[in-house]
Design a protein around this motif. Structure first.
Motif, PDB file in Angstrom:
ATOM      1  N   PHE A   1       0.830  -1.198   0.000  1.00  0.00           N
ATOM      2  CA  PHE A   1       0.000   0.000   0.000  1.00  0.00           C
ATOM      3  C   PHE A   1       0.864   1.246   0.000  1.00  0.00           C
ATOM      4  CE2 PHE A   1      -3.249   2.771   2.044  1.00  0.00           C
ATOM      5  CZ  PHE A   1      -4.245   2.571   1.113  1.00  0.00           C
ATOM      6  N   ILE A   2       1.850   1.258   0.907  1.00  0.00           N
ATOM      7  CA  ILE A   2       2.672   2.465   0.999  1.00  0.00           C
ATOM      8  C   ILE A   2       3.593   2.565  -0.206  1.00  0.00           C
ATOM      9  CG2 ILE A   2       4.614   1.601   2.335  1.00  0.00           C
ATOM     10  CD1 ILE A   2       4.344   4.204   3.943  1.00  0.00           C
ATOM     11  N   ALA A   3       3.941   1.407  -0.797  1.00  0.00           N
ATOM     12  CA  ALA A   3       4.745   1.460  -2.023  1.00  0.00           C
ATOM     13  C   ALA A   3       3.984   2.209  -3.106  1.00  0.00           C
ATOM     14  CB  ALA A   3       5.093   0.052  -2.500  1.00  0.00           C
ATOM     15  N   GLU A   4       2.694   1.936  -3.217  1.00  0.00           N
ATOM     16  CA  GLU A   4       1.899   2.610  -4.244  1.00  0.00           C
ATOM     17  C   GLU A   4       1.854   4.117  -4.002  1.00  0.00           C
ATOM     18  OE1 GLU A   4      -2.007   0.946  -4.898  1.00  0.00           O
ATOM     19  OE2 GLU A   4      -2.703   2.887  -5.641  1.00  0.00           O
ATOM     20  N   TYR A   5       1.677   4.497  -2.735  1.00  0.00           N
ATOM     21  CA  TYR A   5       1.557   5.933  -2.452  1.00  0.00           C
ATOM     22  C   TYR A   5       2.902   6.627  -2.529  1.00  0.00           C
ATOM     23  CZ  TYR A   5      -3.315   5.503  -1.613  1.00  0.00           C
ATOM     24  OH  TYR A   5      -4.653   5.305  -1.818  1.00  0.00           O
ATOM     25  N   THR A   6       3.970   5.931  -2.097  1.00  0.00           N
ATOM     26  CA  THR A   6       5.290   6.524  -2.254  1.00  0.00           C
ATOM     27  C   THR A   6       5.636   6.656  -3.728  1.00  0.00           C
ATOM     28  OG1 THR A   6       5.867   5.374  -0.224  1.00  0.00           O
ATOM     29  CG2 THR A   6       7.641   6.423  -1.394  1.00  0.00           C
ATOM     30  N   ALA A   7       5.173   5.673  -4.523  1.00  0.00           N
ATOM     31  CA  ALA A   7       5.407   5.760  -5.967  1.00  0.00           C
ATOM     32  C   ALA A   7       4.741   7.006  -6.528  1.00  0.00           C
ATOM     33  CB  ALA A   7       4.871   4.518  -6.667  1.00  0.00           C
ATOM     34  N   MET A   8       3.567   7.341  -6.004  1.00  0.00           N
ATOM     35  CA  MET A   8       2.915   8.568  -6.452  1.00  0.00           C
ATOM     36  C   MET A   8       3.766   9.782  -6.124  1.00  0.00           C
ATOM     37  SD  MET A   8      -0.908   7.725  -5.263  1.00  0.00           S
ATOM     38  CE  MET A   8      -1.543   9.371  -5.363  1.00  0.00           C
ATOM     39  N   VAL A   9       4.321   9.801  -4.904  1.00  0.00           N
ATOM     40  CA  VAL A   9       5.158  10.934  -4.509  1.00  0.00           C
ATOM     41  C   VAL A   9       6.388  11.028  -5.406  1.00  0.00           C
ATOM     42  CG1 VAL A   9       6.542  11.891  -2.646  1.00  0.00           C
ATOM     43  CG2 VAL A   9       4.357  10.842  -2.135  1.00  0.00           C
ATOM     44  N   VAL A  10       7.037   9.860  -5.625  1.00  0.00           N
ATOM     45  CA  VAL A  10       8.263   9.863  -6.433  1.00  0.00           C
ATOM     46  C   VAL A  10       7.950  10.260  -7.876  1.00  0.00           C
ATOM     47  CG1 VAL A  10      10.088   8.402  -7.341  1.00  0.00           C
ATOM     48  CG2 VAL A  10       9.418   8.193  -4.973  1.00  0.00           C
ATOM     49  N   ASN A  11       6.861   9.728  -8.422  1.00  0.00           N
ATOM     50  CA  ASN A  11       6.495  10.082  -9.793  1.00  0.00           C
ATOM     51  C   ASN A  11       6.185  11.564  -9.902  1.00  0.00           C
ATOM     52  OD1 ASN A  11       6.802   7.597 -10.936  1.00  0.00           O
ATOM     53  ND2 ASN A  11       4.715   6.952 -10.484  1.00  0.00           N
ATOM     54  N   SER A  12       5.536  12.109  -8.890  1.00  0.00           N
ATOM     55  CA  SER A  12       5.257  13.543  -8.911  1.00  0.00           C
ATOM     56  C   SER A  12       6.560  14.332  -8.882  1.00  0.00           C
ATOM     57  CB  SER A  12       4.409  13.939  -7.718  1.00  0.00           C
ATOM     58  OG  SER A  12       3.235  13.201  -7.697  1.00  0.00           O
ATOM     59  N   ALA A  13       7.530  13.825  -8.109  1.00  0.00           N
ATOM     60  CA  ALA A  13       8.832  14.495  -8.068  1.00  0.00           C
ATOM     61  C   ALA A  13       9.487  14.452  -9.447  1.00  0.00           C
ATOM     62  CB  ALA A  13       9.731  13.828  -7.032  1.00  0.00           C
ATOM     63  N   ILE A  14       9.325  13.324 -10.155  1.00  0.00           N
ATOM     64  CA  ILE A  14       9.899  13.218 -11.498  1.00  0.00           C
ATOM     65  C   ILE A  14       9.226  14.220 -12.436  1.00  0.00           C
ATOM     66  CG2 ILE A  14      10.199  11.707 -13.488  1.00  0.00           C
ATOM     67  CD1 ILE A  14      10.310   9.360 -11.546  1.00  0.00           C
ATOM     68  N   VAL A  15       7.905  14.301 -12.376  1.00  0.00           N
ATOM     69  CA  VAL A  15       7.185  15.262 -13.222  1.00  0.00           C
ATOM     70  C   VAL A  15       7.632  16.681 -12.895  1.00  0.00           C
ATOM     71  CG1 VAL A  15       4.936  16.229 -13.760  1.00  0.00           C
ATOM     72  CG2 VAL A  15       5.183  13.788 -13.534  1.00  0.00           C
ATOM     73  N   ALA A  16       7.727  16.983 -11.592  1.00  0.00           N
ATOM     74  CA  ALA A  16       8.131  18.327 -11.186  1.00  0.00           C
ATOM     75  C   ALA A  16       9.519  18.657 -11.719  1.00  0.00           C
ATOM     76  CB  ALA A  16       8.105  18.441  -9.661  1.00  0.00           C
ATOM     77  N   THR A  17      10.425  17.657 -11.692  1.00  0.00           N
ATOM     78  CA  THR A  17      11.794  17.909 -12.139  1.00  0.00           C
ATOM     79  C   THR A  17      11.875  18.064 -13.652  1.00  0.00           C
ATOM     80  OG1 THR A  17      12.529  16.550 -10.310  1.00  0.00           O
ATOM     81  CG2 THR A  17      14.140  17.023 -12.006  1.00  0.00           C
ATOM     82  N   LEU A  18      11.177  17.196 -14.376  1.00  0.00           N
ATOM     83  CA  LEU A  18      11.354  17.168 -15.825  1.00  0.00           C
ATOM     84  C   LEU A  18      10.500  18.199 -16.543  1.00  0.00           C
ATOM     85  CD1 LEU A  18      11.499  13.356 -16.519  1.00  0.00           C
ATOM     86  CD2 LEU A  18      13.364  14.965 -16.414  1.00  0.00           C
ATOM     87  N   PHE A  19       9.314  18.467 -16.041  1.00  0.00           N
ATOM     88  CA  PHE A  19       8.404  19.315 -16.810  1.00  0.00           C
ATOM     89  C   PHE A  19       8.078  20.639 -16.134  1.00  0.00           C
ATOM     90  CE2 PHE A  19       7.574  15.112 -18.541  1.00  0.00           C
ATOM     91  CZ  PHE A  19       7.618  15.386 -19.896  1.00  0.00           C
ATOM     92  N   LEU A  20       8.141  20.692 -14.815  1.00  0.00           N
ATOM     93  CA  LEU A  20       7.710  21.910 -14.128  1.00  0.00           C
ATOM     94  C   LEU A  20       8.866  22.760 -13.630  1.00  0.00           C
ATOM     95  CD1 LEU A  20       4.713  20.440 -12.103  1.00  0.00           C
ATOM     96  CD2 LEU A  20       4.718  21.427 -14.368  1.00  0.00           C
TER      97      LEU A  20
END
Lengths: 118, 335
Positions: free
Chosen positions: B243-262
């Motif tokens: 469960f927490i892997a899924e939610y941490t994955a959301m956080v990490v993916n958001s960090a990737i989006v923030a870094t690459l696109f924002l």
């Protein structure tokens, strides 16, 4: 001096240790009183018939095969993309040729029905 | 003396980042429940502490003290290992993301990233691919038909959506001319890449929704047909790890989006130049915006049917990503 790869190595070790630490702590603290009904395979109120380790539909395998072809394509494109500012127009034409061949591949798979989920 | 600090700084940095991700993932469960509740005009968790902010803690304690149930037909070693693999893979992904500038701490220059790799983007793609192992092995080793189906669906969708994701990233690389994430952030000092790559951003965002098995693409764990799919046979701390892997994955993916696109921690430069920590705050704010998008999509969209979902990837999203890459390359060549 340590390189960035070492730092990432340290980070990987910590990251791997963490979930297993959590499993270990829980293993020490929790109760464990199994009985045959508790440890039965979950099914909607019925006894399970047979294993789940059986043959499954080939469509998944076909997707995996197509995936490998196109993923290797991405691997070829990354060096091109990095050097794109330096290699100029000729490389652009070459990549279009490359993408064109791959598009033929995708169209072939499409026409053959490999992308259709029956 | 010097090698001691050389050794301890990365260790402390690693532990701090892992803990931060853990807390982030835990609070994402709270944030999502709270936000989803608000979208549906409910209150959400509000018993444990003010506004229910202690809810993740209560959940963690509950998960740890839950009875251990290992069904008797599972492949035991793999069954016990899989949630750990899932979670570790998510954490490891974060290693190359810069979350701030270099700061002066106790007379030392410390970069706010774990490792500054020249091939950072390739590293991201490679490790993100590892995450599917946890799910596939977990679903297969459970020896349950629901789990097997969930695992197979997860594999097919994760590898399929990796292709448009990679192609969207290629457009970014063509523009920035580097795979190093710090250089990509520097490149966005003036304008974030979403300005040049709106389509790339959209493709990437859809792809990461599918990669992290999020609604409306949560087909591997559909509650009403597969009863949580690959997690059916998992309980207690093992379920909590998934469960927490899924939610941490959301956080990490958001960090990737923030870094690459924002624009990462850098854009807008007026703000990030104020103070090193302003950059970190900027980065966090962007991560929160993307996380809100995640929840918003979940609250708004019904689940997609599986065949339509695969068709969408192969017959629409991938050609679109191709065209996007080609157009980007031509425009860069012309300018």
């Amino acid at each position: 001096m340590l390189s960035d790869y070492h730092f990432i190595g340290v980070f990987v070790l910590v990251a791997i240790a963490f979930p297993f630490l959590a499993l270990g702590i829980a293993w020490l603290l929790r109760p464990k009183k199994p009985n045959p009904v508790k440890t039965a395979i979950y099914e909607c109120g019925l006894e399970t018939i047979g294993d789940a380790w059986v043959r499954f539909r080939a469509q998944y395998y076909i997707y995996a095969l197509i995936f490998v072809a196109f993923d290797v394509e991405a691997v070829f494109l990354f060096p091109w993309a990095v050097a794109y500012h330096r290699v100029g127009l000729w490389a652009l034409a070459e990549v279009f040729l490359f993408l064109g061949i791959l598009t033929i591949g995708l169209v072939y798979a499409w026409r053959k029905g490999a992308l259709r989920w029956q | 003396m010097d090698w001691v600090t050389d050794f301890w700084i990365p260790v402390i940095k690693a532990i701090v980042v892992v803990l931060a991700l853990l807390v982030g993932g835990a609070y994402m469960t709270w944030g999502e429940r709270k936000l989803c509740a608000r979208f549906q005009v409910r209150y959400g968790p509000n018993r444990a502490g003010p506004f229910g902010i202690l809810q993740p803690l209560a959940d963690a304690v509950k998960a740890i003290f839950k009875e251990e149930i290992v069904p008797h037909h599972v492949d035991k070693a793999i069954y016990l290992m899989s949630p750990g693999i899932s979670f570790a893979a998510v954490l490891i992904t974060f290693a190359v993301i810069p979350f701030g500038p270099q700061i002066d701490l106790l007379g030392r220059q410390i970069g706010l990233w774990i490792g500054d790799l020249q091939v950072g983007l390739l590293y991201l793609l490679a490790i993100a691919g590892l995450g599917s192992y946890g799910i596939v092995l977990g679903g297969w080793s459970s020896n349950n038909k629901y789990s097997l189906l969930g695992a197979l669906r997860a594999t097919a969708q994760m590898i399929s959506y990796e292709l448009p994701m990679g192609l969207a990233l290629l457009s970014v690389v063509v523009l920035a001319g580097t795979l190093n994430l710090n250089r990509i952030v520097d490149f966005q000092g003036q304008w974030p890449l979403i300005v040049w790559q709106p389509l790339g951003f959209l493709i990437f965002f859809i792809a990461i929704l599918a990669e992290s098995n999020r609604s409306p693409f949560d087909l591997p764990e559909t509650e009403n047909e597969l009863i949580s799919g690959f997690m059916t046979e998992y309980g207690g701390i093992k379920f909590a790890l998934y469960f927490i892997a899924e939610y941490t994955a959301m956080v990490v993916n958001s960090a990737i989006v923030a870094t690459l696109f924002l624009g990462g921690w850098k854009w807008p430069a007026v703000l990030s130049n104020l103070h090193p920590l302003a950059g970190v705050a900027l980065f966090l704010a962007k991560v929160l915006v993307v996380l809100f998008l995640y929840v918003w999509v979940r609250a708004s969209c019904p689940r997609v049917r599986y065949d339509k979902f695969m068709r969408f990837c192969w017959k629409f999203l991938m050609p679109l990503a191709w065209v996007n890459l080609a157009v980007t390359a031509v425009i860069v060549a012309l300018i």
